[in-house]
Design a protein around this motif. Structure first.
Motif, PDB file in Angstrom:
ATOM      1  N   ARG A 169     -20.271  26.624 -30.271  1.00  0.00           N
ATOM      2  CA  ARG A 169     -19.286  27.661 -30.007  1.00  0.00           C
ATOM      3  C   ARG A 169     -19.048  28.453 -31.284  1.00  0.00           C
ATOM      4  O   ARG A 169     -18.554  27.908 -32.270  1.00  0.00           O
ATOM      5  CB  ARG A 169     -17.981  27.037 -29.516  1.00  0.00           C
ATOM      6  N   GLN A 188     -10.447  30.170 -27.162  1.00  0.00           N
ATOM      7  CA  GLN A 188     -11.231  28.937 -27.285  1.00  0.00           C
ATOM      8  C   GLN A 188     -12.210  28.995 -28.455  1.00  0.00           C
ATOM      9  O   GLN A 188     -12.806  27.973 -28.814  1.00  0.00           O
ATOM     10  CB  GLN A 188     -11.993  28.637 -25.995  1.00  0.00           C
ATOM     11  N   TYR A 189     -12.387  30.170 -29.041  1.00  0.00           N
ATOM     12  CA  TYR A 189     -13.295  30.305 -30.175  1.00  0.00           C
ATOM     13  C   TYR A 189     -12.490  30.216 -31.475  1.00  0.00           C
ATOM     14  O   TYR A 189     -11.472  30.903 -31.628  1.00  0.00           O
ATOM     15  CB  TYR A 189     -14.045  31.637 -30.102  1.00  0.00           C
ATOM     16  N   TRP A 209      -4.691  33.027 -29.537  1.00  0.00           N
ATOM     17  CA  TRP A 209      -4.952  31.861 -30.372  1.00  0.00           C
ATOM     18  C   TRP A 209      -3.667  31.100 -30.664  1.00  0.00           C
ATOM     19  O   TRP A 209      -2.628  31.687 -30.960  1.00  0.00           O
ATOM     20  CB  TRP A 209      -5.613  32.277 -31.676  1.00  0.00           C
TER      21      TRP A 209
END
Length: 240
Positions: A169, A188-189, A209
Protein backbone atom coordinates in the motif's frame (compact mmCIF):
# COMPACT_ATOMS: atom_id res chain seq x y z
CA UNK A 1 10.02 19.08 -0.26
CA UNK A 2 11.26 21.57 -2.67
CA UNK A 3 8.92 21.09 -5.55
CA UNK A 4 9.18 17.55 -6.85
CA UNK A 5 7.52 18.51 -9.98
CA UNK A 6 8.76 19.21 -13.41
CA UNK A 7 7.30 21.22 -16.20
CA UNK A 8 6.85 18.34 -18.59
CA UNK A 9 8.93 18.79 -21.69
CA UNK A 10 11.45 20.98 -19.86
CA UNK A 11 13.73 20.69 -16.86
CA UNK A 12 12.13 19.89 -13.52
CA UNK A 13 10.93 22.79 -11.45
CA UNK A 14 11.61 22.92 -7.73
CA UNK A 15 9.22 20.66 -5.92
CA UNK A 16 6.37 21.48 -3.67
CA UNK A 17 4.16 24.17 -2.60
CA UNK A 18 6.57 27.01 -3.25
CA UNK A 19 4.01 29.69 -3.97
CA UNK A 20 1.63 28.80 -1.17
CA UNK A 21 4.22 28.08 1.49
CA UNK A 22 7.26 30.16 0.62
CA UNK A 23 6.69 32.82 3.25
CA UNK A 24 6.15 30.25 5.97
CA UNK A 25 9.15 28.24 4.80
CA UNK A 26 11.57 31.13 4.95
CA UNK A 27 10.26 32.34 8.29
CA UNK A 28 10.55 28.92 9.84
CA UNK A 29 13.96 28.26 8.28
CA UNK A 30 15.36 31.48 9.70
CA UNK A 31 13.95 30.77 13.11
CA UNK A 32 14.78 27.11 13.53
CA UNK A 33 17.74 25.99 11.39
CA UNK A 34 21.42 26.73 10.99
CA UNK A 35 22.94 25.15 7.90
CA UNK A 36 26.25 24.92 6.10
CA UNK A 37 26.98 25.36 2.43
CA UNK A 38 27.61 21.63 2.18
CA UNK A 39 24.11 20.91 3.50
CA UNK A 40 25.46 18.97 6.47
CA UNK A 41 22.78 19.72 9.00
CA UNK A 42 23.51 20.03 12.72
CA UNK A 43 21.35 18.45 15.35
CA UNK A 44 18.12 20.43 15.67
CA UNK A 45 17.95 23.14 18.31
CA UNK A 46 14.47 21.97 19.33
CA UNK A 47 13.78 18.93 21.46
CA UNK A 48 11.85 16.59 19.20
CA UNK A 49 11.05 12.96 19.94
CA UNK A 50 10.27 12.02 16.34
CA UNK A 51 12.33 10.10 13.78
CA UNK A 52 14.24 12.49 11.51
CA UNK A 53 14.50 12.08 7.72
CA UNK A 54 15.34 13.86 4.48
CA UNK A 55 14.11 13.68 0.91
CA UNK A 56 15.79 14.71 -2.30
CA UNK A 57 15.51 14.76 -6.07
CA UNK A 58 17.82 15.58 -8.95
CA UNK A 59 18.36 19.05 -7.50
CA UNK A 60 20.38 17.36 -4.76
CA UNK A 61 22.01 14.75 -7.01
CA UNK A 62 25.20 14.64 -4.93
CA UNK A 63 23.59 14.68 -1.50
CA UNK A 64 25.93 13.10 1.06
CA UNK A 65 23.81 10.39 2.63
CA UNK A 66 26.76 8.85 4.46
CA UNK A 67 27.23 11.97 6.60
CA UNK A 68 23.53 12.68 6.96
CA UNK A 69 21.88 12.22 10.35
CA UNK A 70 18.69 11.07 8.61
CA UNK A 71 17.09 7.84 9.79
CA UNK A 72 15.01 7.61 6.62
CA UNK A 73 15.45 8.94 3.10
CA UNK A 74 13.02 9.44 0.22
CA UNK A 75 13.97 10.14 -3.37
CA UNK A 76 12.19 11.04 -6.57
CA UNK A 77 12.09 8.47 -9.37
CA UNK A 78 9.54 9.60 -11.92
CA UNK A 79 6.97 12.15 -13.02
CA UNK A 80 4.15 11.97 -15.51
CA UNK A 81 4.19 9.18 -18.08
CA UNK A 82 7.80 9.34 -19.26
CA UNK A 83 10.13 11.52 -17.17
CA UNK A 84 12.76 9.83 -14.98
CA UNK A 85 15.02 11.45 -12.40
CA UNK A 86 18.56 10.52 -13.45
CA UNK A 87 19.80 10.80 -9.85
CA UNK A 88 17.46 8.07 -8.61
CA UNK A 89 19.81 5.06 -9.06
CA UNK A 90 22.67 6.80 -7.27
CA UNK A 91 20.51 7.85 -4.31
CA UNK A 92 18.98 4.37 -4.13
CA UNK A 93 22.42 2.77 -3.89
CA UNK A 94 23.62 5.26 -1.28
CA UNK A 95 20.60 4.65 0.93
CA UNK A 96 21.22 0.91 0.68
CA UNK A 97 24.83 1.46 1.80
CA UNK A 98 23.72 3.61 4.71
CA UNK A 99 21.17 1.01 5.76
CA UNK A 100 18.37 3.40 6.72
CA UNK A 101 14.70 3.25 5.74
CA UNK A 102 14.31 4.29 2.12
CA UNK A 103 11.39 5.29 -0.04
CA UNK A 104 10.76 6.38 -3.61
CA UNK A 105 8.10 8.68 -5.01
CA UNK A 106 6.29 9.50 -8.22
CA UNK A 107 5.01 13.02 -8.94
CA UNK A 108 1.54 12.67 -10.41
CA UNK A 109 -0.31 14.71 -13.03
CA UNK A 110 -4.09 14.18 -12.95
CA UNK A 111 -4.37 15.33 -16.57
CA UNK A 112 -2.69 12.05 -17.62
CA UNK A 113 -3.86 8.44 -17.49
CA UNK A 114 -3.19 7.22 -13.91
CA UNK A 115 -2.44 3.67 -15.06
CA UNK A 116 0.14 4.90 -17.57
CA UNK A 117 1.79 6.98 -14.84
CA UNK A 118 1.76 4.08 -12.40
CA UNK A 119 3.27 1.72 -14.97
CA UNK A 120 6.04 4.22 -15.71
CA UNK A 121 6.82 4.52 -12.00
CA UNK A 122 6.88 0.77 -11.46
CA UNK A 123 9.04 0.13 -14.51
CA UNK A 124 11.70 2.56 -13.28
CA UNK A 125 11.57 1.46 -9.64
CA UNK A 126 11.57 -2.26 -10.43
CA UNK A 127 14.68 -1.82 -12.57
CA UNK A 128 16.61 -1.23 -9.33
CA UNK A 129 17.23 -3.81 -6.60
CA UNK A 130 14.55 -3.76 -3.92
CA UNK A 131 14.25 -5.16 -0.43
CA UNK A 132 11.53 -5.60 2.19
CA UNK A 133 10.65 -2.30 3.80
CA UNK A 134 11.16 -0.12 0.70
CA UNK A 135 8.32 2.44 0.70
CA UNK A 136 6.44 3.53 -2.44
CA UNK A 137 4.88 6.99 -2.58
CA UNK A 138 2.45 8.96 -4.71
CA UNK A 139 3.30 12.67 -4.61
CA UNK A 140 0.18 14.58 -5.62
CA UNK A 141 0.11 18.34 -5.28
CA UNK A 142 -1.34 19.70 -8.50
CA UNK A 143 -4.84 19.43 -9.95
CA UNK A 144 -3.74 20.23 -13.52
CA UNK A 145 -6.97 22.22 -13.71
CA UNK A 146 -9.11 19.13 -13.12
CA UNK A 147 -12.08 18.97 -10.74
CA UNK A 148 -11.84 17.79 -7.15
CA UNK A 149 -13.79 14.65 -8.10
CA UNK A 150 -11.47 13.89 -11.01
CA UNK A 151 -8.28 14.38 -8.97
CA UNK A 152 -9.66 12.30 -6.12
CA UNK A 153 -10.60 9.42 -8.43
CA UNK A 154 -7.26 9.71 -10.23
CA UNK A 155 -5.42 9.28 -6.93
CA UNK A 156 -7.58 6.31 -5.93
CA UNK A 157 -6.95 4.62 -9.28
CA UNK A 158 -3.17 5.12 -9.10
CA UNK A 159 -2.93 3.95 -5.50
CA UNK A 160 -5.17 0.92 -5.97
CA UNK A 161 -3.29 -0.14 -9.09
CA UNK A 162 0.15 0.09 -7.46
CA UNK A 163 -1.16 -1.77 -4.42
CA UNK A 164 -2.47 -4.58 -6.64
CA UNK A 165 0.77 -4.79 -8.64
CA UNK A 166 3.17 -4.77 -5.68
CA UNK A 167 1.27 -6.04 -2.67
CA UNK A 168 2.33 -2.80 -1.00
CA UNK A 169 0.00 0.00 0.00
CA UNK A 170 1.74 3.21 -1.11
CA UNK A 171 2.14 6.28 1.01
CA UNK A 172 0.34 9.46 -0.09
CA UNK A 173 2.25 12.77 -0.06
CA UNK A 174 0.77 16.22 -0.45
CA UNK A 175 0.51 19.63 1.15
CA UNK A 176 -1.92 19.88 4.04
CA UNK A 177 -4.44 22.08 2.21
CA UNK A 178 -4.31 20.02 -1.00
CA UNK A 179 -4.78 16.76 0.91
CA UNK A 180 -7.65 18.26 2.85
CA UNK A 181 -9.43 19.26 -0.36
CA UNK A 182 -8.61 16.37 -2.68
CA UNK A 183 -7.83 13.48 -0.34
CA UNK A 184 -11.23 12.26 0.83
CA UNK A 185 -11.47 8.49 0.88
CA UNK A 186 -7.69 8.04 0.97
CA UNK A 187 -7.35 7.61 4.71
CA UNK A 188 -6.21 3.99 4.40
CA UNK A 189 -2.97 5.14 2.76
CA UNK A 190 -0.22 6.33 5.14
CA UNK A 191 0.06 10.12 5.00
CA UNK A 192 3.19 12.14 4.35
CA UNK A 193 2.10 15.75 4.66
CA UNK A 194 3.89 19.03 4.02
CA UNK A 195 3.12 21.91 6.38
CA UNK A 196 5.89 24.48 6.66
CA UNK A 197 4.26 26.85 9.10
CA UNK A 198 4.13 24.24 11.87
CA UNK A 199 6.92 23.06 14.13
CA UNK A 200 8.19 19.53 13.39
CA UNK A 201 5.47 17.07 14.29
CA UNK A 202 3.08 19.74 15.57
CA UNK A 203 0.26 19.06 13.11
CA UNK A 204 -3.14 17.44 12.93
CA UNK A 205 -4.04 15.25 9.93
CA UNK A 206 -6.28 16.63 7.15
CA UNK A 207 -9.40 15.19 5.50
CA UNK A 208 -10.08 11.52 6.22
CA UNK A 209 -6.80 10.67 7.95
CA UNK A 210 -6.82 9.89 11.63
CA UNK A 211 -3.04 10.14 11.90
CA UNK A 212 0.02 11.18 9.90
CA UNK A 213 3.14 9.13 9.25
CA UNK A 214 5.59 11.84 8.12
CA UNK A 215 5.57 15.63 8.45
CA UNK A 216 7.68 17.61 6.01
CA UNK A 217 8.29 20.82 7.90
CA UNK A 218 10.78 22.72 5.74
CA UNK A 219 12.51 22.64 2.35
CA UNK A 220 15.50 24.72 3.44
CA UNK A 221 18.25 23.95 2.61
CA UNK A 222 16.81 20.59 1.62
CA UNK A 223 13.52 18.88 2.42
CA UNK A 224 13.44 17.86 6.07
CA UNK A 225 10.92 15.64 7.79
CA UNK A 226 9.97 13.98 11.03
CA UNK A 227 8.01 10.78 11.43
CA UNK A 228 5.67 9.83 14.23
CA UNK A 229 6.84 6.25 13.62
CA UNK A 230 10.04 4.47 14.54
CA UNK A 231 12.30 3.24 11.72
CA UNK A 232 10.98 -0.29 12.33
CA UNK A 233 7.39 0.93 12.04
CA UNK A 234 8.23 2.83 8.86
CA UNK A 235 9.71 -0.32 7.30
CA UNK A 236 6.45 -2.10 8.03
CA UNK A 237 4.76 0.28 5.57
CA UNK A 238 7.04 -0.84 2.74
CA UNK A 239 7.42 -3.82 0.47
CA UNK A 240 6.77 -7.22 2.05
Amino acid sequence: MSSHRLSLGSRPSRRRLRSALAAATFAMSAATATVTAAVVLPAPAYANPHTYGQDVSGYEADHDWMNSRAQFGFIKATEGTSWTDSSFPRHWRELEKKGIVRGVYHYGHPSNDPIAEADHFLEVVNAQPSKPGDILVLDLETSDGESVEHVNQWAKTWLEYVTAKTGTRPMFYSGWNFANEYGHGLGQYPLWVAHYSKAPGDITPPADWKSWAIHQYTDSPIDQNVSALTPLQLRALGRP
